[in-house]
Design an enzyme around this catalytic site. Structure first.
Site, PDB file in Angstrom:
ATOM      1  N   PRO A 263       0.887  -1.355  -0.004  1.00  0.00           N
ATOM      2  CA  PRO A 263       0.043  -0.009  -0.224  1.00  0.00           C
ATOM      3  C   PRO A 263       0.924   1.219   0.164  1.00  0.00           C
ATOM      4  O   PRO A 263       1.469   1.326   1.065  1.00  0.00           O
ATOM      5  CB  PRO A 263      -0.912  -0.069   1.360  1.00  0.00           C
ATOM      6  N   ASP A 439       5.630   2.356   2.222  1.00  0.00           N
ATOM      7  CA  ASP A 439       4.753   1.155   2.579  1.00  0.00           C
ATOM      8  C   ASP A 439       4.079   1.630   3.803  1.00  0.00           C
ATOM      9  O   ASP A 439       4.658   1.527   4.934  1.00  0.00           O
ATOM     10  CB  ASP A 439       5.808   0.120   2.696  1.00  0.00           C
ATOM     11  N   HIS A 440       2.757   1.670   3.672  1.00  0.00           N
ATOM     12  CA  HIS A 440       1.878   2.177   4.731  1.00  0.00           C
ATOM     13  C   HIS A 440       1.611   1.168   5.850  1.00  0.00           C
ATOM     14  O   HIS A 440       1.280   1.094   6.767  1.00  0.00           O
ATOM     15  CB  HIS A 440       0.685   2.785   4.321  1.00  0.00           C
ATOM     16  N   ARG A 441       2.256  -0.083   5.368  1.00  0.00           N
ATOM     17  CA  ARG A 441       2.213  -1.274   6.352  1.00  0.00           C
ATOM     18  C   ARG A 441       3.198  -1.077   7.583  1.00  0.00           C
ATOM     19  O   ARG A 441       2.863  -1.760   8.537  1.00  0.00           O
ATOM     20  CB  ARG A 441       2.505  -2.585   5.576  1.00  0.00           C
TER      21      ARG A 441
END
Ligand code: CAO
Length: 469
Positions: A263, A439-441
């Site tokens: 994401p 990376d929004h994780r």
């Protein structure tokens, strides 16, 4: 005794390749370390040597066939093949290509770069998965499929084609490749050897044969050339249908993989680089005398190594299988380089341990290596963060795609003189646009904003590096 030989590991994140050339046939008696195949991966042609001496019983490879790492490539009868027992002793799962490739290197083509033992060790150590520090098969970087029209540098050809050209006395660099990828094929060489011209039979891939390139051929004309391929039409008009070659396919797969599994968020900021530009103007000559080029990119590599130390999540990978974040304690910065062959990302190792002056020398050398196709696969592995500077070309911002398994990438656009309000006064300042995809994780928006601010402020006031704030 019949032994199976499986396709060995070809590099980090490389799970398969396409057979570019088959160098032996069923029934051949071959020597240990003799090259048997050339495999094309997304960034290189890999020569695969045989780990055994013996007679080839079965060959599971043909040009254009896709082969996965671990798939059986050939079955070989090692009895009485003059292997001195070495072949029998070697288990086929015991990294045969790696061992054999070391032997092959002695007979390497001069255009291929030699992986240095040190670099190999570091590259291996830098990988969290898969590599394990094992030496890799011999590699040759391949042209990216931009098409011959954009070519400015030397042409790419697999080693077997270069060998054929040498045998037939054909100058590869004087050829006009028929393959849309711009890569020279064996047929191009044979046609040139026969003196065939534009009226030669077309290639099996549908590409049109063309005469040898005249030394004076104007690149401007080549640039206007339409894409080559099978002509047809869709509902709205005529089209040209062109096969993606293995390189394009792999690039498409990797980009899709990154874009669809990570994401992405892109955070934008701007850095005031007025002082830095003055510094570059003042000291550029001295760096040149030291054999380097004082560029924004080199400064960014240094600043980012420090930023990554302070913001460890940006130097991490995510493992969703174990729900772990892997924080890397080494700082290897990949730099996207636009080459006539396409986009390549060589890695500057241990950037934190290098001075800006050293980076000003190393970066142009790496970029030059990339442009001349001298990079080994190891030169492009083990990165922990990537920079993509499009500022030399233009643009005000973009969305760089993360170079998985990294967690972030910094895109840099063109420095522009802008009016900036400073203490109530409008002042002309040199502003550098920064586009940070993350990376929004692993990383949240506030962290990204803080990271980008730190980088922007460090560009504005580099002495910040000496303050532990
Ligand atoms: N703003 C304005 N000008 C810039 C700039 C910026 N952000 N960055 C570079 N420039 C200028 C340089 O000052 C230089 O100008 P001069 O020739 O007048 O000195 C010129 O652009 C070329 O720069 P360079 O190539 O010499 O040096 P660099 O370190 O700035 O860039 C590299 C090196 C390898 C990053 C660059 O050559 C390159 O290939 N960039 C493209 C990367 C790319 O394709 N990214 C896309 C990836 S996603 O598909």
């Amino acid at each position: 005794m019949a032994k199976e030989f499986k396709l060995p590991e070809l590099g980090e994140n490389v799970t398969k390749g396409v057979v570019a050339a088959v160098l032996v046939a069923e029934g051949d008696v071959i020597a240990k370390d003799q090259p048997i195949l050339e495999i094309e991966t997304d960034k290189a042609v890999v020569e695969i040597p045989s780990p055994f001496a013996g007679k080839v019983l079965k060959l599971n490879a043909s040009e254009g066939k896709s082969i996965a790492v671990g798939e059986v490539v050939m079955t070989i009868d090692t009895d009485g093949a003059g292997s001195g027992g070495a072949a029998k002793d070697q288990d086929q799962d015991d990294e045969p290509a790696a061992k054999s490739s070391a032997g092959r290197r002695q007979g390497a083509a001069p255009e291929a770069s030699e992986p240095k033992p040190d670099a190999m060790k570091k590259a291996g150590a830098a990988e969290d998965k898969g590599g394990g520090g094992k030496p890799q098969p011999r590699l040759h970087v391949l042209e990216r499929p931009e098409g011959p029209s954009r070519r400015k540098g030397p042409l790419a050809a697999p080693p077997s084609v270069r060998k054929l050209a040498r045998e037939l006395g054909v100058d590869i660099q004087a050829l006009e490749p028929s393959d849309p990828s711009g890569r020279v094929t064996a047929d191009d060489v044979r046609r040139a050897a026969k003196g065939a011209g534009a009226d030669s039979a077309p290639e099996e891939n549908g590409g049109e044969a063309r005469p040898q390139r005249a030394a004076s051929a104007a690149p401007a004309i080549a640039q206007a050339r339409a894409p080559e391929g099978a002509e047809g039409e869709d509902r709205w008009g005529p089209i040209t249908r062109q096969d993606m070659n293995a390189v394009r396919k792999a690039t498409a797969e990797r980009m899709t993989q990154s874009w669809t599994t990570i994401p992405h968020v892109t955070h934008h900021d701007k850095a005031d680089v007025t002082s830095l530009e003055a510094l570059r103007a003042r000291h550029g000559k001295r760096i040149e005398q030291a054999g380097g080029k004082f560029t924004v990119t080199a400064v960014l590599v240094k600043l980012l190594a420090e930023a990554l130390r302070r913001f460890p999540k940006f130097n991490a990978s995510v493992d969703m299988a174990t729900h772990e974040i892997l924080y890397k304690r080494y700082y290897n910065i990949g730099v996207a380089v636009d080459t006539p062959h396409g986009l390549l990302v060589p890695v500057i190792r241990d950037a934190d341990q290098k001075s800006i002056a050293e980076l000003c020398v190393e970066l142009p050398e790496l970029a030059e290596k990339a442009r001349n196709r001298k990079l080994a696969l190891e030169d492009m592995q083990g990165g922990t963060f990537t920079i993509s500077n499009l500022g030399g070309i233009g643009g005000i911002g973009f969305t760089p795609i993360i170079n998985a398994p990294e967690a972030a990438i910094l895109g840099v656009s063109r420095t522009q003189i802008e009016p900036v309000l400073n203490n109530g006064q409008l002042q002309p300042r040199a502003m550098l646009p920064l586009s940070l995809s993350y990376d929004h994780r692993v990383i949240d928006g506030a962290e990204a904003a803080r990271f980008a601010r730190w980088v922007a402020e460090a560009l504005e006031q580099p002495w910040m590096l000496f303050l532990d704030i």
